[in-house]
Design a protein around this motif. Structure first.
Motif, PDB file in Angstrom:
ATOM      1  N   CYS A  93      16.419  15.938   3.360  1.00 26.76           N
ATOM      2  CA  CYS A  93      17.673  15.334   3.691  1.00 26.76           C
ATOM      3  C   CYS A  93      18.343  14.745   2.577  1.00 26.76           C
ATOM      4  CB  CYS A  93      17.432  14.256   4.983  1.00 26.76           C
ATOM      5  SG  CYS A  93      16.591  14.922   6.214  1.00 26.76           S
ATOM      6  N   PRO A  94      19.656  14.920   2.184  1.00 26.95           N
ATOM      7  CA  PRO A  94      20.173  14.130   1.013  1.00 26.95           C
ATOM      8  C   PRO A  94      20.275  12.723   0.843  1.00 26.95           C
ATOM      9  CG  PRO A  94      21.507  15.968   1.690  1.00 26.95           C
ATOM     10  CD  PRO A  94      20.236  16.032   2.660  1.00 26.95           C
ATOM     11  N   GLU A  95      20.576  12.208   2.337  1.00 28.50           N
ATOM     12  CA  GLU A  95      20.441  10.750   2.438  1.00 28.50           C
ATOM     13  C   GLU A  95      19.182   9.870   2.338  1.00 28.50           C
ATOM     14  OE1 GLU A  95      21.232  13.000   4.814  1.00 28.50           O
ATOM     15  OE2 GLU A  95      21.540  12.259   6.537  1.00 28.50           O
ATOM     16  N   LEU A  96      18.093  10.713   2.323  1.00 28.68           N
ATOM     17  CA  LEU A  96      16.874  10.192   2.348  1.00 28.68           C
ATOM     18  C   LEU A  96      15.984  10.764   1.231  1.00 28.68           C
ATOM     19  CD1 LEU A  96      15.916  10.832   6.197  1.00 28.68           C
ATOM     20  CD2 LEU A  96      16.738   8.520   5.054  1.00 28.68           C
ATOM     21  N   ALA A  97      16.643  11.512   0.428  1.00 32.44           N
ATOM     22  CA  ALA A  97      15.923  12.032  -0.840  1.00 32.44           C
ATOM     23  C   ALA A  97      15.328  11.048  -1.666  1.00 32.44           C
ATOM     24  CB  ALA A  97      16.848  12.983  -1.353  1.00 32.44           C
ATOM     25  N   ARG A  98      16.153   9.963  -1.858  1.00 32.83           N
ATOM     26  CA  ARG A  98      15.716   9.024  -2.891  1.00 32.83           C
ATOM     27  C   ARG A  98      14.993   7.567  -2.167  1.00 32.83           C
ATOM     28  NH1 ARG A  98      19.302   9.273  -7.946  1.00 32.83           N
ATOM     29  NH2 ARG A  98      17.191   8.272  -8.891  1.00 32.83           N
ATOM     30  N   THR A  99      14.988   7.777  -0.918  1.00 30.66           N
ATOM     31  CA  THR A  99      14.367   6.493  -0.217  1.00 30.66           C
ATOM     32  C   THR A  99      12.993   6.335  -0.449  1.00 30.66           C
ATOM     33  OG1 THR A  99      15.893   6.723   1.573  1.00 30.66           O
ATOM     34  CG2 THR A  99      14.221   5.655   2.174  1.00 30.66           C
ATOM     35  N   PRO A 100      12.346   5.086  -1.039  1.00 31.99           N
ATOM     36  CA  PRO A 100      11.131   4.922  -1.417  1.00 31.99           C
ATOM     37  C   PRO A 100      10.357   5.293  -0.316  1.00 31.99           C
ATOM     38  CG  PRO A 100      12.445   3.151  -2.276  1.00 31.99           C
ATOM     39  CD  PRO A 100      13.313   3.947  -1.347  1.00 31.99           C
ATOM     40  N   ALA A 101       9.269   6.150  -0.303  1.00 31.87           N
ATOM     41  CA  ALA A 101       8.218   6.421   0.899  1.00 31.87           C
ATOM     42  C   ALA A 101       7.048   6.306   0.460  1.00 31.87           C
ATOM     43  CB  ALA A 101       8.649   7.832   1.417  1.00 31.87           C
ATOM     44  N   VAL A 102       6.131   5.872   1.216  1.00 35.28           N
ATOM     45  CA  VAL A 102       4.654   5.374   0.879  1.00 35.28           C
ATOM     46  C   VAL A 102       3.860   5.782   2.126  1.00 35.28           C
ATOM     47  CG1 VAL A 102       5.310   3.453  -0.478  1.00 35.28           C
ATOM     48  CG2 VAL A 102       4.461   3.026   1.442  1.00 35.28           C
ATOM     49  N   ILE A 103       2.371   6.376   1.790  1.00 30.89           N
ATOM     50  CA  ILE A 103       1.557   6.725   2.778  1.00 30.89           C
ATOM     51  C   ILE A 103       0.322   6.128   2.673  1.00 30.89           C
ATOM     52  CG2 ILE A 103       0.697   8.662   1.377  1.00 30.89           C
ATOM     53  CD1 ILE A 103       0.463  10.170   4.132  1.00 30.89           C
ATOM     54  N   GLY A 104      -0.552   5.811   3.566  1.00 28.03           N
ATOM     55  CA  GLY A 104      -1.751   4.969   3.325  1.00 28.03           C
ATOM     56  C   GLY A 104      -2.478   5.004   4.294  1.00 28.03           C
ATOM     57  N   GLY A 105      -3.670   4.490   4.417  1.00 21.18           N
ATOM     58  CA  GLY A 105      -4.927   4.597   5.387  1.00 21.18           C
ATOM     59  C   GLY A 105      -5.909   5.554   5.181  1.00 21.18           C
ATOM     60  N   LYS A 106      -6.544   6.020   6.162  1.00 22.17           N
ATOM     61  CA  LYS A 106      -7.588   7.249   6.060  1.00 22.17           C
ATOM     62  C   LYS A 106      -6.772   8.488   6.168  1.00 22.17           C
ATOM     63  CE  LYS A 106     -11.559   8.850   8.071  1.00 22.17           C
ATOM     64  NZ  LYS A 106     -12.917   8.944   9.374  1.00 22.17           N
ATOM     65  N   LEU A 107      -6.731   9.075   4.918  1.00 23.02           N
ATOM     66  CA  LEU A 107      -5.974  10.219   4.758  1.00 23.02           C
ATOM     67  C   LEU A 107      -6.804  11.445   4.937  1.00 23.02           C
ATOM     68  CD1 LEU A 107      -3.640   9.139   1.583  1.00 23.02           C
ATOM     69  CD2 LEU A 107      -3.313   8.843   4.070  1.00 23.02           C
ATOM     70  N   THR A 108      -7.951  11.657   4.804  1.00 25.74           N
ATOM     71  CA  THR A 108      -8.638  12.724   4.896  1.00 25.74           C
ATOM     72  C   THR A 108     -10.080  12.236   5.434  1.00 25.74           C
ATOM     73  OG1 THR A 108      -9.949  12.719   2.924  1.00 25.74           O
ATOM     74  CG2 THR A 108      -7.860  13.846   3.090  1.00 25.74           C
ATOM     75  N   ILE A 109     -10.875  12.890   6.218  1.00 29.68           N
ATOM     76  CA  ILE A 109     -12.265  12.713   6.752  1.00 29.68           C
ATOM     77  C   ILE A 109     -13.353  12.743   5.809  1.00 29.68           C
ATOM     78  CG2 ILE A 109     -11.859  13.589   9.090  1.00 29.68           C
ATOM     79  CD1 ILE A 109     -13.380  16.077   8.205  1.00 29.68           C
ATOM     80  N   ALA A 110     -12.723  13.353   4.229  1.00 28.66           N
ATOM     81  CA  ALA A 110     -13.845  13.274   3.109  1.00 28.66           C
ATOM     82  C   ALA A 110     -13.786  12.125   2.513  1.00 28.66           C
ATOM     83  CB  ALA A 110     -13.147  14.248   2.084  1.00 28.66           C
ATOM     84  N   GLY A 111     -13.133  10.915   2.845  1.00 26.38           N
ATOM     85  CA  GLY A 111     -13.264   9.692   2.162  1.00 26.38           C
ATOM     86  C   GLY A 111     -12.179   9.530   1.107  1.00 26.38           C
ATOM     87  N   PRO A 112     -11.866   8.444   0.592  1.00 25.57           N
ATOM     88  CA  PRO A 112     -10.966   8.028  -0.336  1.00 25.57           C
ATOM     89  C   PRO A 112     -11.530   8.306  -1.655  1.00 25.57           C
ATOM     90  CG  PRO A 112     -12.324   5.942   0.454  1.00 25.57           C
ATOM     91  CD  PRO A 112     -12.645   6.992   1.062  1.00 25.57           C
ATOM     92  N   GLY A 113     -10.234   8.315  -2.509  1.00 29.86           N
ATOM     93  CA  GLY A 113     -10.801   8.345  -4.007  1.00 29.86           C
ATOM     94  C   GLY A 113     -10.587   9.339  -4.796  1.00 29.86           C
ATOM     95  N   ASP A 114      -9.922  10.507  -4.089  1.00 29.27           N
ATOM     96  CA  ASP A 114      -9.965  11.826  -4.734  1.00 29.27           C
ATOM     97  C   ASP A 114      -8.681  11.805  -5.561  1.00 29.27           C
ATOM     98  OD1 ASP A 114      -9.420  14.373  -5.545  1.00 29.27           O
ATOM     99  OD2 ASP A 114      -9.608  15.472  -3.652  1.00 29.27           O
ATOM    100  N   PRO A 115      -8.609  11.834  -6.873  1.00 30.33           N
ATOM    101  CA  PRO A 115      -7.302  11.525  -7.522  1.00 30.33           C
ATOM    102  C   PRO A 115      -6.451  12.975  -7.444  1.00 30.33           C
ATOM    103  CG  PRO A 115      -9.234  11.767  -9.080  1.00 30.33           C
ATOM    104  CD  PRO A 115      -9.633  11.830  -7.759  1.00 30.33           C
ATOM    105  N   GLU A 116      -6.919  14.072  -7.184  1.00 33.17           N
ATOM    106  CA  GLU A 116      -6.264  15.249  -6.884  1.00 33.17           C
ATOM    107  C   GLU A 116      -5.245  15.089  -5.808  1.00 33.17           C
ATOM    108  OE1 GLU A 116      -4.050  18.446  -7.196  1.00 33.17           O
ATOM    109  OE2 GLU A 116      -5.283  17.342  -8.759  1.00 33.17           O
ATOM    110  N   ARG A 117      -5.838  14.637  -4.457  1.00 33.68           N
ATOM    111  CA  ARG A 117      -5.264  14.163  -3.339  1.00 33.68           C
ATOM    112  C   ARG A 117      -4.133  13.411  -3.387  1.00 33.68           C
ATOM    113  NH1 ARG A 117      -9.303  13.137  -0.102  1.00 33.68           N
ATOM    114  NH2 ARG A 117      -9.393  11.053  -0.594  1.00 33.68           N
ATOM    115  N   GLN A 118      -4.192  12.131  -4.467  1.00 31.41           N
ATOM    116  CA  GLN A 118      -3.154  11.116  -4.666  1.00 31.41           C
ATOM    117  C   GLN A 118      -2.337  12.087  -5.416  1.00 31.41           C
ATOM    118  OE1 GLN A 118      -4.471   7.631  -6.314  1.00 31.41           O
ATOM    119  NE2 GLN A 118      -2.242   6.762  -6.659  1.00 31.41           N
TER     120      GLN A 118
END
Length: 163
Positions: A93-118
């Motif tokens: 969406c052109p009107e949202l293309a530059r809106t800052p967006a973040v994601i967080g929490g439990k992103l996989t069942i494999a656990g945190p810390g995978d640099p490739e996922r980030q």
């Protein structure tokens, strides 16, 4: 606007308009309540879309609200997969293309810390990734780094929770 209203508006902090939500597969809500309270404590206005938000609803609400920040939270372990899909929809969406967006929490069942996922989430269009185990201070610092915006009228509704 009379002089008293102008003085009040000038005295109020120019916080961000923030949308907080989960994705379609995530029915958890306590994480959203925590994020809403944290952001409000920091002086921002929050629209909490709630849990199990379909992609279409998230995109349409963000187009309507025009937030300064979009925060996606996941607790069920599907956040990486769902987040990749959702950020592509938001960035299309052109009107949202530059809106800052973040994601967080439990992103996989494999656990945190995978640099490739980030890296994959950042490459897809997220501006920040805050996996479980990262400190709240990191998130606060990210939000604090965003430019302040001019005050704008509040959206209607007392609770600011939609759904």
């Amino acid at each position: 606007m009379d002089q008293l209203e102008q003085q009040r508006a000038a005295a109020e902090p120019a916080g961000l308009e923030v949308v907080v939500t989960t994705m379609a597969s995530d029915s958890h809500t306590w994480n959203l309540v925590f994020l809403q309270l944290l952001l409000e404590e920091l002086g921002h206005r929050v629209v909490n879309l709630g849990a199990c938000v379909p992609d279409e609803l998230l995109v349409s609400e963000c187009r309507r609200i025009r937030p300064d920040l979009i925060v996606l939270s996941s607790v069920n372990g599907h956040g990486h997969h769902d987040g990749l899909r959702v950020i592509r929809r938001l960035r299309a969406c052109p009107e949202l293309a530059r809106t800052p967006a973040v994601i967080g929490g439990k992103l996989t069942i494999a656990g945190p810390g995978d640099p490739e996922r980030q890296r994959s989430l950042l490459a897809a269009g997220f501006d920040g990734v805050f996996e479980e185990g990262r400190s709240v201070a990191d998130f606060r610092a990210f939000v604090g780094s965003l430019p302040a915006v001019t005050a704008r009228p509040a959206l209607t509704g007392a609770s600011r929770v939609l759904r």
